[in-house]
Design a protein around this motif. Sequence first.
Motif, short mmCIF file in Angstrom:
data_model
loop_
_atom_site.label_atom_id
_atom_site.label_comp_id
_atom_site.label_asym_id
_atom_site.label_seq_id
_atom_site.Cartn_x
_atom_site.Cartn_y
_atom_site.Cartn_z
N LYS A 10 2.82 82.72 136.55
CA LYS A 10 3.96 82.00 137.13
C LYS A 10 4.94 83.01 137.73
O LYS A 10 4.88 84.21 137.45
CB LYS A 10 4.65 81.15 136.07
CG LYS A 10 3.81 80.00 135.59
CD LYS A 10 4.56 79.17 134.57
CE LYS A 10 3.66 78.09 134.01
NZ LYS A 10 4.27 77.43 132.87
N ILE A 11 5.86 82.51 138.52
CA ILE A 11 6.79 83.38 139.25
C ILE A 11 7.65 84.21 138.30
O ILE A 11 7.96 85.37 138.61
CB ILE A 11 7.65 82.57 140.25
CG1 ILE A 11 8.32 83.53 141.24
CG2 ILE A 11 8.64 81.68 139.52
CD1 ILE A 11 8.94 82.84 142.43
N PRO A 20 12.92 86.46 141.28
CA PRO A 20 12.11 85.36 141.80
C PRO A 20 12.51 84.97 143.24
O PRO A 20 11.65 84.63 144.05
CB PRO A 20 12.38 84.21 140.82
CG PRO A 20 12.73 84.90 139.54
CD PRO A 20 13.49 86.14 139.95
N ARG A 34 10.00 84.64 146.44
CA ARG A 34 9.95 83.45 147.31
C ARG A 34 10.23 83.85 148.76
O ARG A 34 9.61 83.34 149.69
CB ARG A 34 10.93 82.39 146.82
CG ARG A 34 10.47 81.68 145.56
CD ARG A 34 11.33 80.48 145.21
NE ARG A 34 12.67 80.85 144.80
CZ ARG A 34 13.03 81.15 143.55
NH1 ARG A 34 12.14 81.10 142.57
NH2 ARG A 34 14.27 81.48 143.27
N ARG A 37 -0.35 75.94 143.67
CA ARG A 37 0.59 75.13 142.88
C ARG A 37 -0.17 74.50 141.72
O ARG A 37 -1.25 73.94 141.90
CB ARG A 37 1.21 74.03 143.74
CG ARG A 37 2.10 74.52 144.86
CD ARG A 37 3.44 74.93 144.34
NE ARG A 37 4.31 75.36 145.43
CZ ARG A 37 5.61 75.45 145.32
NH1 ARG A 37 6.21 75.16 144.19
NH2 ARG A 37 6.33 75.86 146.34
N ASN A 50 1.96 70.88 137.62
CA ASN A 50 3.39 70.66 137.41
C ASN A 50 4.23 71.07 138.63
O ASN A 50 5.44 70.96 138.61
CB ASN A 50 3.86 71.43 136.17
CG ASN A 50 3.55 72.91 136.25
OD1 ASN A 50 3.10 73.41 137.28
ND2 ASN A 50 3.78 73.61 135.15
N GLY A 51 3.58 71.57 139.70
CA GLY A 51 4.29 71.97 140.91
C GLY A 51 4.76 73.42 140.91
O GLY A 51 5.29 73.89 141.90
N TYR A 52 4.58 74.11 139.78
CA TYR A 52 5.01 75.50 139.71
C TYR A 52 4.07 76.39 140.53
O TYR A 52 2.87 76.13 140.61
CB TYR A 52 5.00 76.01 138.26
CG TYR A 52 6.05 75.39 137.37
CD1 TYR A 52 7.12 74.65 137.88
CD2 TYR A 52 5.99 75.57 136.00
CE1 TYR A 52 8.08 74.12 137.04
CE2 TYR A 52 6.94 75.03 135.15
CZ TYR A 52 7.99 74.30 135.68
OH TYR A 52 8.94 73.77 134.85
N ARG A 53 4.63 77.44 141.08
CA ARG A 53 3.82 78.42 141.80
C ARG A 53 2.95 79.18 140.79
O ARG A 53 3.43 79.59 139.73
CB ARG A 53 4.71 79.42 142.54
CG ARG A 53 5.41 78.88 143.74
CD ARG A 53 6.33 79.97 144.32
NE ARG A 53 6.83 79.64 145.62
CZ ARG A 53 7.96 78.95 145.85
NH1 ARG A 53 8.69 78.54 144.83
NH2 ARG A 53 8.35 78.70 147.08
N VAL A 54 1.70 79.41 141.18
CA VAL A 54 0.79 80.19 140.35
C VAL A 54 0.23 81.30 141.23
O VAL A 54 -0.38 81.03 142.26
CB VAL A 54 -0.36 79.32 139.79
CG1 VAL A 54 -1.31 80.17 138.95
CG2 VAL A 54 0.20 78.17 138.98
#
Length: 133
Positions: free
Chosen positions: A2-3, A14, A18, A31, A34-38
């Motif tokens: 994750k970020i 972070p 981005r 993504r 859960n929509g989180y960046r991976v």
Amino acid sequence: MKIGELAERSGLAPSAIRFYEKAGLLPKAARGANGYRVYAETALERLQLIQIGQNLGFTLEAIRAVSLLEGAAFQDGLLHNLDARLGEIEQMMQTLRTQRESLLDTRHKLQQSWANNECLSNADLAARGPARA
């Protein structure tokens, strides 16, 4: 990863990660559900290259251009940019050497004029030519 983990491991905020992603310097993250960046492990390597490039004085555009290349083109592009940056640094060093000599010359002229109880104007300083010790 994750970020947050990528930020911790890279030493970047972070928001910087981005920014690099939005600017095309870092590939878009996958993504999660859960929509989180991976991010893949390669994202960390890319961030390290970006940081090295910036520390060496390369623009983000130059870093982006080289990062888009692959194989021999990447190597050639990297070497070309390194050579160009070395040329820029050499030019800066020459400019600084010239300025240093001018400052030393002006300092010497001022010391001479003060020792002779003279007061020099800017025109006098320029017209006298190089000082001699």
